[in-house]
Design a protein around this motif. Structure first.
Motif, mmCIF file in Angstrom:
data_model
loop_
_atom_site.group_PDB
_atom_site.id
_atom_site.type_symbol
_atom_site.label_atom_id
_atom_site.label_comp_id
_atom_site.label_asym_id
_atom_site.label_seq_id
_atom_site.Cartn_x
_atom_site.Cartn_y
_atom_site.Cartn_z
ATOM 1 N N ALA A 79 1.325 -1.070 -0.461
ATOM 2 C CA ALA A 79 -0.117 -0.199 0.068
ATOM 3 C C ALA A 79 1.105 1.087 -0.168
ATOM 4 O O ALA A 79 0.614 2.124 -0.594
ATOM 5 N N GLN A 82 2.018 2.257 -3.308
ATOM 6 C CA GLN A 82 1.529 2.493 -4.076
ATOM 7 C C GLN A 82 0.845 4.594 -3.961
ATOM 8 O O GLN A 82 0.305 4.685 -5.071
ATOM 9 N N ALA A 179 -5.839 -1.942 -1.045
ATOM 10 C CA ALA A 179 -6.329 -0.635 -0.866
ATOM 11 C C ALA A 179 -6.850 -0.530 -0.267
ATOM 12 O O ALA A 179 -7.606 0.589 0.248
ATOM 13 N N ASP A 180 -7.078 -2.126 0.684
ATOM 14 C CA ASP A 180 -8.107 -1.205 2.417
ATOM 15 C C ASP A 180 -6.611 -0.868 2.890
ATOM 16 O O ASP A 180 -7.214 0.433 3.756
ATOM 17 N N VAL A 182 -4.505 2.106 1.968
ATOM 18 C CA VAL A 182 -4.725 2.888 1.358
ATOM 19 C C VAL A 182 -6.092 3.826 1.504
ATOM 20 O O VAL A 182 -5.758 5.015 2.318
ATOM 21 N N GLN A 183 -6.981 3.285 1.756
ATOM 22 C CA GLN A 183 -8.296 3.337 2.200
ATOM 23 C C GLN A 183 -8.549 3.929 2.876
ATOM 24 O O GLN A 183 -8.898 5.566 3.385
ATOM 25 N N THR A 184 -7.959 3.180 4.027
ATOM 26 C CA THR A 184 -7.578 3.791 5.674
ATOM 27 C C THR A 184 -6.487 5.106 6.081
ATOM 28 O O THR A 184 -7.391 5.648 6.718
ATOM 29 N N THR A 186 -5.943 6.738 3.765
ATOM 30 C CA THR A 186 -6.712 8.548 3.076
ATOM 31 C C THR A 186 -7.516 9.085 4.150
ATOM 32 O O THR A 186 -7.435 10.490 4.572
ATOM 33 N N ARG A 187 -8.320 7.967 4.851
ATOM 34 C CA ARG A 187 -9.526 8.713 5.771
ATOM 35 C C ARG A 187 -8.476 9.113 6.363
ATOM 36 O O ARG A 187 -9.221 10.504 7.074
ATOM 37 N N THR A 190 -7.517 13.133 5.498
ATOM 38 C CA THR A 190 -8.667 14.179 5.725
ATOM 39 C C THR A 190 -9.225 14.658 5.958
ATOM 40 O O THR A 190 -10.115 15.495 5.781
ATOM 41 N N ASP A 191 -9.973 13.469 7.113
ATOM 42 C CA ASP A 191 -10.369 14.074 8.442
ATOM 43 C C ASP A 191 -9.862 14.847 9.296
ATOM 44 O O ASP A 191 -8.873 13.787 9.955
#
Length: 230
Positions: A79, A82, A179-180, A182-184, A186-187, A190-191
């Motif tokens: 991750a 990427q 992908a999981d 990267v998603q976490t 990114t959250r 941004t939060d």
């Protein structure tokens, strides 16, 4: 026994003590319903390891302490590889073979096969990824840095739950892929709530000095008698 005391009948008796020394802060306690307790502060060491500095033009700065021998290493490092080149990522991976280290490194991703100095990196770090270890989490959160946690055993899972309850990070367990991660990640980037919660903890304990905890324990507990085998 040699001290004239009755032998313990069970291991449970070994855990019944006159006093507990909780070397953490209440928000990081594994047991939220402990009740009245004295917290002495979190022990953490930040001045040892390889000294590194962040890229000055990085959009996000991510520090990861992940061990190569645990199953979550593969999806985690994939991750991080990427992420866009404008993310500066430093990975501390103790024990990683030199060949693997060279294979993983690219612009924006540096890999060290041992510990890195935290005191020079945490002040400007956006997220610290680790296995929900007490020392790393304490150092990061007390520096105002939220944590993305990848626990590999029950004690780490309990630590991750305590931190997540206080909104200072997120934990991932079970089967997940790059992908999981990267998603976490990114959250969390941004939060702003995760950063705000970590900074609130930093502000609350700003005067806490880990180097003074041992002295405080000694000063406040004079008169206790400790048995030794000598």
């Amino acid at each position: 026994d040699m001290h004239g005391r009755e032998p313990l009948k069970s291991f449970r008796d070994f855990l019944v003590t006159d006093k507990n020394f909780l070397c953490t802060v209440q928000e990081l306690d594994h047991y939220p319903d402990r009740g009245a307790a004295s917290y002495y502060g979190a022990l953490s060491k930040t001045d040892s390891g390889t000294p590194l500095t962040w890229a000055t033009d990085a959009r996000h700065r991510i520090l990861a302490y992940i061990r190569p021998e645990v199953p979550v290493f593969a999806p985690s490092i994939a991750a991080l590889a990427q992420l866009p080149a404008d993310h500066d990522v430093i990975v501390s991976a103790p024990g990683l073979p030199a060949a693997s280290q060279r294979q993983l490194e690219r612009p924006g991703l540096r890999v060290v096969d041992g510990p890195v100095r935290l005191d020079g990196l945490l002040p400007d770090c956006d997220v610290c990824i680790n296995h929900a270890t007490r020392g790393t989490c304490s150092a990061a959160l007390l520096a105002g840095v939220p944590v993305l946690m990848l626990p590999s055993h029950i004690e780490q899972l309990m630590q991750a739950r305590a931190i997540a309850r206080n909104g200072m990070g997120l934990g991932m367990s079970g089967n997940f892929g790059p992908a999981d991660v990267v998603q976490t990640l990114t959250r969390m980037l941004t939060d702003s709530s995760y950063h705000e919660a970590a900074r609130a903890l930093q502000d609350k304990y700003r005067g806490l000095n880990p180097d003074h905890i041992a002295d405080r324990l000694g000063d406040e507990n004079r008169g206790f008698h400790y048995l030794t085998s000598e």
